[in-house]
Design a protein around this motif. Structure first.
Motif, short mmCIF file in Angstrom:
data_model
loop_
_atom_site.label_atom_id
_atom_site.label_comp_id
_atom_site.label_asym_id
_atom_site.label_seq_id
_atom_site.Cartn_x
_atom_site.Cartn_y
_atom_site.Cartn_z
N THR B 817 0.84 -1.19 0.00
CA THR B 817 0.00 0.00 0.00
C THR B 817 0.88 1.23 0.00
O THR B 817 2.07 1.19 0.30
CB THR B 817 -0.88 0.04 1.25
OG1 THR B 817 -0.01 0.09 2.38
CG2 THR B 817 -1.78 -1.17 1.33
N LEU B 819 0.71 3.54 2.12
CA LEU B 819 1.11 3.78 3.50
C LEU B 819 2.43 3.08 3.81
O LEU B 819 3.33 3.63 4.44
CB LEU B 819 0.02 3.27 4.44
CG LEU B 819 -0.10 4.02 5.77
CD1 LEU B 819 -0.47 5.48 5.52
CD2 LEU B 819 -1.11 3.34 6.66
N TRP B 823 5.86 4.75 4.99
CA TRP B 823 6.52 4.23 6.19
C TRP B 823 7.96 3.82 5.89
O TRP B 823 8.87 4.06 6.68
CB TRP B 823 5.71 3.06 6.76
CG TRP B 823 6.39 2.41 7.92
CD1 TRP B 823 6.78 1.12 8.00
CD2 TRP B 823 6.77 3.03 9.14
NE1 TRP B 823 7.40 0.88 9.20
CE2 TRP B 823 7.41 2.05 9.92
CE3 TRP B 823 6.64 4.33 9.65
CZ2 TRP B 823 7.92 2.32 11.19
CZ3 TRP B 823 7.14 4.59 10.91
CH2 TRP B 823 7.77 3.60 11.66
#
Lengths: 113, 900
Positions: B817, B819, B823
């Motif tokens: 993803t 995200l 990260w």
């Protein structure tokens, strides 16, 4: 005759320049002319190495230079000996005398027997 | 060194040499023409004889510059060209260096002027401060390092050790050259002052030993050059004219040499007065010849062959004998055996004093060193930043460098090229920094505690400072260039040829290390800033313990205008009455000593309850008029305030009373009521505790806002004369009140100058100047540091993202993803941030001791400050990292893969 002319012996160029300038101040071209004249054209100065030498000697403070009117009326850079240069010349002359003396001795020895 | 000089006049040398060669060629050509050659042939032959002209030029240049210097000039030229092609990189690097170098230079300028600058006198390195170490027994007034005039006289006899000995005291006099009296700084000096220092006159003569023979006999002064030029317009006929000093006509005998401002940075005397005139210059002073009154600083000039330890050891026997003699001299006070022991145990301390004697130095040395340290950290940050930028550029230039390596350039040569790059940048930054520095210094001076200090400090860039800035720039250049040069030297040729675009790892690890160091440095600065800001806000919130709004204070010193003590007292009473009846004034009171000005009157005290007790440290004292506490709004905790009767002399029916503050009660009465106990000034066995404590007041600040010291107040006794400090609470607008107060004073005596006139708010602000300077500067340094490390972190993170675009693309293509992509990048940044914090915290702990004394009510390890700084740092750092992270997440998987 080309073979009658010698290049300046290794390591003596500085001494010769100092000697020429000990007579009177001169510019670069004047120095080369005078070397030619005095040595009766036997010693040949490589003009290309004259200027680096002059600047090196100036850097060492054996020579000083100033811009003056030359015999042709134009400004030229005249070199003259400093006190340190005079001392250096004396030292070099002395060691030259010892060297040639020694060479002479060897020649004399050789012609003995 | 000659080579370096040549470097700066290379253009001249080149022109000269071209002329020289031209002359040679022309002469040769004309000679050859004379010998029969055609001009064209002559020219050809002359050139041939000379050999290659370019080669000669090269050889001569080698003579001028030596090889490495020449190479460096080529490198620098090359760098300059490449910087011109890359203006945004250049601007960022130069600006961050300019900030660092400019700030360091500015602070150093103050450090140099206040702490390091030697006096402009003959061989200042042989000046020593002579001080009494031990118990002097007697009175002292003045700042510190004090001895009496007769002892200075005695020291002058020690010709074995000293070429000469001088003494001096800084005083303020009322000076009038044109009829208007002005309080003016002056120096009272021994006749030996100018001869020993070797300071010469610019006009007339300086003071000599003959001016300092008989008390009162030589009403002469020497003016400072600055005073002479600014106040007397450089009047060439000044010598012989009279000036009125404290209403005494004094003859000007000379003007001191320009640039000489006395021996104390921070006190700029307008004139020098012989010590023989001290009775006329210091109202109610009669102790010039008293051995037990110490009020002057003594300095000596060591003999050329005398070392400090030799003089110290050699003087001791003489000093010991003098102490013994003193004990038996008439007028020596009776003292306890223990005190006698301490007196006899005294020694003479000699300390080198090439910078003279300075109270400003004493006060500012620590803050200034702290600030210098902070700027150096800032400069280090700037270095790291530029190093990071270089690494980034280095990886862009990767190909170029490796092509050069492949073509046979030596590794050292490439490294040197990179060093030349950073040197050039640093010098440019240094130049810009030096241009900015005077502005910064001027701002800094505005922070300094006293107006007077500002007079003696200058915002000029002198040779010393230029040298400092140059040295700093070169060091910076080397530091900033070191890491990239190392990197360039290390990467291997083969691997680089094998590498393809987009997978270059150019120093990423090194850059991570740099950013981690930056974060650590930044955190240290931000924590420091937080501590100083907390100190300042804490002190401001605390205040002086009384309401400063609508409170005005001014001072007069009638004794300096020729008043007798009784007259002075009457004048003050009159002004006080006028003030009280003025419409604009609520209340008004007088104090003998000014509050919050850094100075105080202090003494140990004797306390008599059912037993006799001596205070274990000095108590701050003041003499005040009735109504003082009411005017300030200070709470009376117990007992009563002074009344008129307390101010009367004892023989006129007065009572001897005193009021103490809560701190005094807490320390010496264990909180029991002190009312009715008796106290007095002094700690000797002959002191009589005859003042009854009649009241207790709340604590108020005296010297400055920081302290909570024990204080005792006495009533001003009628008939006693001294300088008066008025405290006036006004009503309505301060402006109109100021006007009417000025009118009252002018009516009372138009010739009487005010020593100062300001609101108490202003006074509080002034007393916080050092704290404000520390807070403001460290705050700005912290912001700058944040900005710099932000740039650094952002640079590294964007670089990482670019590097890993393909990897991220693949991950995204495989179903990761957005995200996770964010990260992936942020994790990297967090690692650096945490590592930086982990490095910084122990450093903060270690450095804490250095700044401890500058803090108030805050520990150097204050958790709030540290946590706050960490939060601020993390927030900004995460912002810097988030933008590239966001970009990483926005990568289009197909694009990323197609890139290959």
């Amino acid at each position: 005759m080309a073979s009658s002319r010698f290049p300046i012996p290794q390591g003596t160029q500085d001494m010769l320049i100092l000697q020429i300038l000990s007579l009177e101040p001169a510019h670069g071209y004047g120095i080369s002319q005078r070397l030619e004249q005095i040595s009766k054209s036997v010693i040949q100065l490589n003009q290309g190495s004259l200027y680096p030498a002059l600047h090196r000697l100036e850097q060492k403070e054996w020579l000083q230079a100033e811009w003056k009117q030359s015999e042709t009326g134009r400004e030229a850079k005249f070199y003259s000996l400093t006190a340190a240069g005079r001392k250096q010349l004396a030292a070099e002359k002395e060691s030259w005398a010892r060297l040639t003396g020694a060479v002479q001795l060897i020649f004399d020895e050789g012609s003995w027997s | 060194m000659k080579q370096i000089r040549n470097w700066f006049r290379l253009r001249n040398l080149e022109q000269d040499f071209a002329r020289e060669l031209q002359y040679h060629l022309d002469s040769r050509v004309s000679d050859l023409i004379l010998s029969g050659l055609s001009e064209a042939e002559a020219r050809k032959q002359a050139t041939l004889e000379l050999g290659g002209i370019t080669q000669i030029q090269e050889e001569v240049r080698d003579v001028w510059l030596t090889r490495w210097l020449r190479d460096l000039t080529y490198d620098l030229r090359f760098s300059a060209r490449s910087f011109r092609r890359n203006p945004s990189f250049t601007a960022t690097a130069v600006l961050s260096l300019a900030l660092g170098i400019g700030a360091t230079t500015a602070i150093y300028s103050l450090v140099d002027q206040i702490l390091l600058h030697t006096l402009p006198v003959r061989s200042p390195e042989r000046l020593v401060l002579i001080d009494w170490k031990g118990d002097q027994v007697g009175n002292a007034f003045g700042s510190y390092n004090l001895m009496s005039y007769p002892i200075c006289r005695d020291l002058q006899q020690q010709e074995r050790f000293f070429e000469g000995v001088l003494c001096r005291a800084a005083i303020t006099v009322n000076l009038s050259t044109s009829g208007e009296n002005k309080p003016t700084a002056a120096e009272i000096v021994s006749g030996t002052y100018f001869p020993v220092l070797g300071v010469r006159p610019a006009l007339g003569r300086v003071l000599t030993v003959t001016d300092d023979q008989a008390p009162g006999a030589s009403p002469v002064v020497v003016l400072s050059y600055d005073y002479w030029t600014t106040q007397l317009a450089g009047d060439p006929d000044a010598v012989g004219k009279k000036v009125m000093v404290n209403q005494h006509p004094m003859t000007i005998v000379g003007v001191a040499t320009p640039g000489f401002h006395g021996i104390d940075v921070g006190e700029v005397p307008a004139l020098w007065i012989p010590a023989a005139m001290s009775e006329q210059m210091l109202p109610s002073f009669h102790d010039l010849l008293d051995r037990r009154t110490s009020w002057m600083q003594v300095l000596g000039r060591l003999k050329p062959d005398m070392t400090l330890p030799q003089a110290r050891a050699g003087l001791q026997p003489w000093f010991q004998a003098m102490l013994n003699d003193d004990l038996h001299r008439a007028g020596f006070p009776s003292i306890t055996a223990e005190r006698r022991q301490r007196f006899l145990g005294s020694t003479l301390a000699l300390t080198p004093a090439p910078q003279g004697h300075s109270s400003l130095r004493r006060r500012l040395s620590q803050p200034l060193w702290v600030l210098l340290a902070a700027t150096i950290v800032l400069l280090g940050l700037a270095c790291l930043n530029v190093a990071g930028l270089f690494l980034a550029r280095g990886s862009v230039r990767h190909r170029e460098i490796h092509t050069r390596l492949a073509l046979g350039a030596s590794r050292g040569r490439i490294g040197r090229q990179l060093l030349a790059d950073s040197l050039l940048l640093a010098l440019a930054g240094g130049l810009l920094g030096v241009l900015l520095a005077p502005l910064a210094v001027r701002t800094l001076i505005a922070f300094l505690p006293r107006d007077i200090a500002a007079n003696s400090l200058q915002a000029v860039i002198d040779t010393r400072l230029l040298l400092f800035a140059f040295a700093i720039s070169v060091t910076t250049g080397f530091l900033a260039g070191f890491a990239p040069a190392l990197q360039a030297g290390r990467s291997s040729l083969i691997s680089s040829l094998r590498e393809r675009v987009g997978t270059v790892s150019g120093g990423i690890r090194l850059r991570r290390i740099l950013v981690t160091a930056q974060i650590a440095f930044t955190l240290i600065l931000v924590i420091g800033a937080a501590l100083f800001v907390r100190t300042l806000t804490g002190l401001m919130a605390k205040g002086p313990g009384f309401d400063t709004s609508s409170l005005i204070s001014f001072g007069i010193d009638p004794l300096r205008n020729g008043y007798t003590p009784a007259e002075a007292n009457r004048l003050m009473r009159r002004i006080q009455d006028e003030l009280r009846t003025s419409r604009n004034v609520q209340t008004s009171a007088i104090a003998r000593f000014q509050l919050l000005s850094g100075g105080s009157w202090n003494n140990p005290m004797t306390i008599q309850t059912n037993q006799r007790m001596i205070t274990d440290r000095e108590v701050h004292l003041n003499a005040i008029s009735p109504g003082f506490f009411a005017t300030l709004g200070t709470r009376l905790v117990a007992g009563r305030d002074f009344e008129e009767r307390d101010s009367l002399p004892v023989n006129a029916g007065g009572r001897r009373t005193a009021i103490v503050n809560e701190a005094f009660v807490k320390r010496y009465f264990d909180g029991r009521s002190p009312l009715g106990a008796h106290i007095c000034q002094g700690a000797g066995p002959d002191t009589k505790p005859d003042l009854e404590i009649i009241g207790v007041v709340a604590n108020i600040s005296y010297r400055g806002l920081r302290e909570e010291r024990e204080q005792a107040y006495f009533p001003i006794i009628s008939g006693e004369g001294f300088a008066g400090n008025f405290y006036v609470r006004v009503q309505g607008s301060t402006e109109t009140a100021l006007q009417s107060i000025r009118t009252i004073l002018r009516d009372a005596d138009p010739a009487l100058p005010l020593t100062y006139f300001r609101t108490l708010n202003e006074q509080v602000n002034r007393s916080l100047n050092t704290e404000r300077m520390l807070a403001t500067l460290s705050g700005s340094f912290g912001m700058l540091a944040l900005l710099l490390s932000l740039v650094g972190l952002y640079g590294v993170m964007s670089f990482v993202v670019t590097q890993r675009t393909r990897e991220i693309g693949i991950r995204l293509a495989l179903g990761a993803t957005r995200l996770t992509a964010v990260w992936l990048v942020l994790r990297d940044a967090l690692l650096m941030i945490f590592a930086g914090i982990a490095i910084a915290l122990p450093c903060v702990w270690a450095l804490g001791r250095l700044i401890e004394s500058q803090l108030y009510d805050v520990q150097p390890t204050d958790p709030v400050a540290i946590a706050g700084a960490i939060v601020v740092l993390c927030a900004t750092a995460m912002c810097a990292a988030f933008i590239p992270a966001h970009r990483a997440a926005a990568v289009n998987p197909t694009d990323a893969l197609r890139f290959e």
